[in-house]
Each structure stands twice: as C-alpha cells, then as structure tokens.
Design a protein around this motif. Structure first.
Motif: not given
Length: 574
Positions: A22-32
């Motif tokens: 989860a830490i490595a792949t955290r979302a940075s946009s709504t599309k993420d």
C-alpha cells in the motif's frame, strides 16, 4: 513453537506485506484511486480479480455449505453459478464497459440512459448489494481472529478494519490491486495445501480433485460411496444425490448466482483497470483460471471434511463418542460458540443424527469446516496458521473491493458526476478517501451488528445485483430502444420485488444453527427459495423496462452513437 505464536507470525507477516504494498503503490490521482491508472496487466488483473471475487464466502463458507447445509450434490449451485457468471461477464459485459472507458457502473448507466436519476438509482442498488456482501466479510475476519489468534470477535474485527482502512484509503484501486495479488497467493496456498494433505491421508492421491473420485487408502471402497453409506446410517440423505429443493429451485438458484456475478459492481470495476478491450477479455479468462483452482478443490475438501467429522464423532466400534473423549479440535471450537454439544438423553455420548430432536451436535456452523479441517486431520501447526492467514486474506481482499465500489459511487457518481461537477481532481481524491474511511467504519459497525435478513448469507447480494444492475447493464449494451424511464422503472421494480420476497420468507429453509434442511414453505413462488429469487427479480426488471420504454419516448440519437462506438471492433484503449 506454539500454534498461537506461529499464527501471529504468519498472519503478521502477511499484514506487513499488505501494508508495504500500500505504501509503495499509494494513489496520487483519481484515476489511480478508481482504476489503478488503467495500466494493470491482464494476468495480474486476473489474479487480483480472483482474490477480489473469492471472498470469505468462497474460502471459509463454501465447502461448509456444500458439506453441511446442502448435503453435497445440492451445493453444486455455487460451483456452477459463481463460475458460470464469469462466462457471462467475459462475453456480455466486461469488454463493452472497458471500451466505454470511464470509472464506475453507475457512470455508465447514467450516461447510457442520459439521466442523473438513473445514475442515483444505480448508486442505491450498488450500495445495497455491496453492503449486504461486506457483512459476510466482516464476520469472516472476526471468526478467524477469534479462533486462531485468541482474541474476541470485536478485537479481531477492529484489527481487520484497520488493515483495510490503511491500504484501501491510501492506495485506492492501485494499492488494492497489488495487495490483492499478494492476497491471492496467500489464500490459494492456504486452501490447497491442507486439501492435498487430507487427500493423501484418505486416498493416497495428492490431487484433491482426483481424490474425490478415488478409493479410500487400503480398501476398494470409493470415498463418496463410503460417505453415502455413513450418512444414510445416520438418517441423512445421500451426499451424492440430494437436490436443493426442487429442480426448478436449483436452476433458479444457479441462474441467480450467474447473473448476480455478472452484475456485482466490485467485480465489474476491475475491468476498467486494464489498458484495452482485448486485455479485458483476457483478464476475465485468467480470473476464471485462478478461481477454478479453488473452486475445483472445494467439493473434494467438503466431502473429505464431512467424512472426517463423522469419523471423529464415532468410536472404533462405530458407537457414538463419549463426551469426555471429545477430540482437541472439538473443544477448541466450542470456545468460539460455533460448535455446541448438548447431552439430550443423558447417556454421556454425542449422538449425531439427522433428526433435530435427537441430534446432540446442536450447532455445527458452516464457517468452521475449512478453518477447523487441518485440526480435524491432525495436520502440522504451520498448516493451521497458514489457513488462518488465508481466511483473513480472502475476507480482506473482497472487503477492500466492495468498499472501493461504495466509496467510488459516493465520491464520483454522486458528488462529481451529479451534485458538484466543478469539483477539482484533488478535492475529488480527498472526498474519495473520506468516503472510503466512512465506508470502512460503516462496514465494521454492520459486522458487529448484522441485520437479521443478511447475516446468514451472501447469496442475497447476488440476488440484488441480479435483479437490479445486471439487467440495466445488459439492456444498456444491447437494447437500443430501452430509455431512461424504462431503465429506472426496471431497476426499482426488480430490486423491490426481490427485497420484498426475501423479507417475507427469510429464514424458512433451514433450522437455525443446525444446517439441516427444513420444510419448504408452501408460499414460495413456484417453490423458489429467497436466495434464488434474484432471477425472478431480473425477469421483472426486463419486463418492466421494455414495457415502459415502448410506452414512452425513444432514447435520443446520442444513445445510438454511444452503442455504435461500444460495438465497433477495437483492440486498443479508447
């Protein structure tokens, strides 16, 4: 090393992996957050979809349902319905919604039916389906923790909520996807290893799927023949021939599970995460392969576990077991309240029979069968610890997918698409995380205080999806003449009829806490039980939608343009 400490180490290690992902792949946009940026490989997405789909119901409950409540053959409705739904999904739904290219199921329904009202009704149906389903996942978390980690149910549920909260709120679909890949590896390993051990013990065959049709070790007696004979001696029906109610009921139940599978929003949303239409088809195929590994193992595990349970209830001479001779696994599970014995006749023995009036094994919860199976078969402690981690992985993976579907519907479909269209991407992402946090808290509350009509089954969630969302999606893709008035009326009629039927007839089929078949209600519609009524609700939905559409104005030309686009051959992302 003690079982408790070993279990803490195994479960703690898997939780650490989930948090790290989860830490490595955290979302940075709504599309993420909504669709993992649409760049997930089909094989990876197939694995994540399998984990998303194979919930606590599949891992913990399904083998128990087949072995106990459905007495074998009748449980085939789950195998045919839940896997057959993926064929419908791959052929009729997933490719078209992926080509549509947006984020959610209500998003498609709102645009296809050119109506905010249709979008809002779809959101309501989505939330009802998802909330009903997530209750079972919360129960699975609490049960696994309470037995294997020696915590109370509430503490276990709280820990599970925290883990889901962390990786779902932080990573959204991006974090959930890669966490679910890890969870699939955990759950499928945890499910198949005990099955292999038990198959070897009973039949000498390492493949449970083949062991189910093999002879018992050292004999010429087939496993299923032996199980049939033992159950008949105890007054039960044959394991290999017992129908679930009438033939019509079996067909209706299977069909309800199939179209419910194809209409569940947390499954459909996964096909927005791949880069193309062709990838969506391949992803559905891979998902079915990964699911089949567990679903072909479950019938074998169910039969072998039922045979082991009966054996542990008897002495070597075939007489009922004395209460003071109860095996260790039995006493362990009695402490959870999911297993209970009452000496009704005072003879000091445990009489296990089909008659609820004389049966002294007064409670045998379906949910303990898979979790207790390694203990029943005297398998090593590391196998038991692995099963605990697998049960938690199955419950958490599906809970995360359901909660994302709920939060996306609220933040994107209600807030962004309906009531606050000018909201910025950053504000929408913040709203998505807030909605997810609220959904997690709400799921935890329902896990602690489940409503009576939904606590015992996840089949209701499939009935609601079958009667509301699936027809709206199918007509939206293939029926040009269906308009907004018809779609809204159809969804409301389908889900209302299904809910009314369930509330009217809830709890009739089974005698509480025993798993024994009760008397079918004479008031059932053509003998169709409440859990199978989703297919009738779907027929009502189709009928109302087509009728209302023909009596009202046809859709605008923009609908024809959308459908032309959806049906135009295309192998690349739009």
């Amino acid at each position: 090393m003690s079982l408790t400490l070993l279990t803490y180490l195994v479960v703690g290690s898997t939780f650490a992996v989930y948090i790290g992902i989860a830490i490595a792949t955290r979302a940075s946009s709504t599309k993420d957050f909504y669709v993992a940026d649409g760049g997930v490989h089909p094989i990876a997405n197939g694995m994540a979809t399998a984990a998303d789909w194979m919930s606590a119901a599949s891992f913990i409950s399904m083998a128990g349902l087949i072995a106990l409540s459905y007495n074998g053959y009748g449980g085939s409705v789950f195998l045919m319905g839940w896997t057959g739904g993926y064929v419908l999904l791959a052929l009729l739904i997933a490719p078209y919604l992926r080509k549509y290219g947006k984020y959610t199921v209500p998003d498609f329904i709102g645009e296809r039916y050119y109506s905010d009202t249709a979008r809002v009704v779809a959101v309501i149906c989505l939330v009802l389906c998802s909330v009903t389903y997530v209750i079972g996942q919360m129960k699975g978390v609490g049960v696994a923790f309470s037995r294997f980690l020696e915590t109370d149910y509430e503490t276990g549920l709280g820990i599970g909520m925290f883990i889901v909260f962390f990786y779902a709120v932080l990573g959204g679909m991006k974090g959930i996807t890669y966490t679910q890949i890890a969870q699939y590896c955990v759950l499928i390993t945890a499910y198949t290893i005990p099955a292999i051990f038990i198959s070897l013990q009973l039949t000498g065959n390492p493949l449970p799927q083949l062991g189910l049709g093999s002879t018992l070790t050292g004999t010429d007696v087939y496993l299923l023949d032996k199980l049939d004979l033992i159950l008949l001696d105890l007054g039960f029906q044959e394991y290999t021939t017992t129908l679930r109610g009438s033939t019509l009921n079996m067909v209706a139940f299977t069909a309800s599970l199939m179209i419910g599978t194809a209409g569940l929003p947390h499954v459909i949303i996964r096909f927005f995460t791949v880069p193309s239409v062709a990838a969506a088809r391949r992803s559905a195929g891979w998902a079915l392969v990964f699911i089949a590994v567990l679903y072909t193992t479950a019938p074998a595990l169910a039969a072998m576990a039922r045979l082991n349970i009966v054996d542990t209830m008897q002495q070597s001479d075939g007489q009922a077991l004395f209460i003071e001779d109860k095996p260790g696994w039995f006493e362990n599970w009695e402490q959870t309240g999911l297993l209970k014995v009452e000496d009704l006749n005072g003879d000091g023995r445990i009489e296990y029979t089909s008659d609820p009036k004389t049966n002294e094994l007064t409670k045998l919860d379906n949910d303990i069968l898979v979790l207790a199976n390694p203990e029943i078969a005297n398998l090593p402690n590391w196998v038991i610890a692995l099963v605990a981690a697998g049960g938690l992985a199955a419950a958490l993976s599906t809970a995360a997918g359901l909660l994302l579907a709920i939060s996306s519907a609220i933040s994107h479909d209600l807030l962004k698409s309906t009531y606050m269209p000018s909201i910025s991407d950053k504000a929408e992402l913040r709203a998505s995380r807030i909605a997810m946090a609220v959904a997690v808290l709400g799921a935890g509350y329902l896990g602690l205080n489940p409503p009576g009509f939904a606590a015992g089954t996840v089949a209701l969630a499939f009935g609601l999806a079958a009667s509301s969302l699936f027809p709206a999606l199918l007509m939206g893709i293939f029926a040009r003449r269906v308009n907004r008035e018809g779609a809204v009326a159809g969804m409301l009629a389908g889900i209302s009829v299904t809910l009314l039927y369930v509330f009217q007839h809830k709890g009739i089929m089974f005698i509480p806490d025993t798993g024994f078949l009760g008397t079918m209600s004479p008031n059932w519609f053509f003998g169709i039980e409440p859990n199978a009524f989703g297919v009738v609700g779907a027929l009502v939905n189709f009928t109302v939608a087509f009728t209302v559409s023909w009596l009202t104005s046809p859709p605008p030309s923009s609908v024809d343009e959308l459908l032309d686009f959806l049906h135009e051959p295309c192998d690349v992302a739009p």
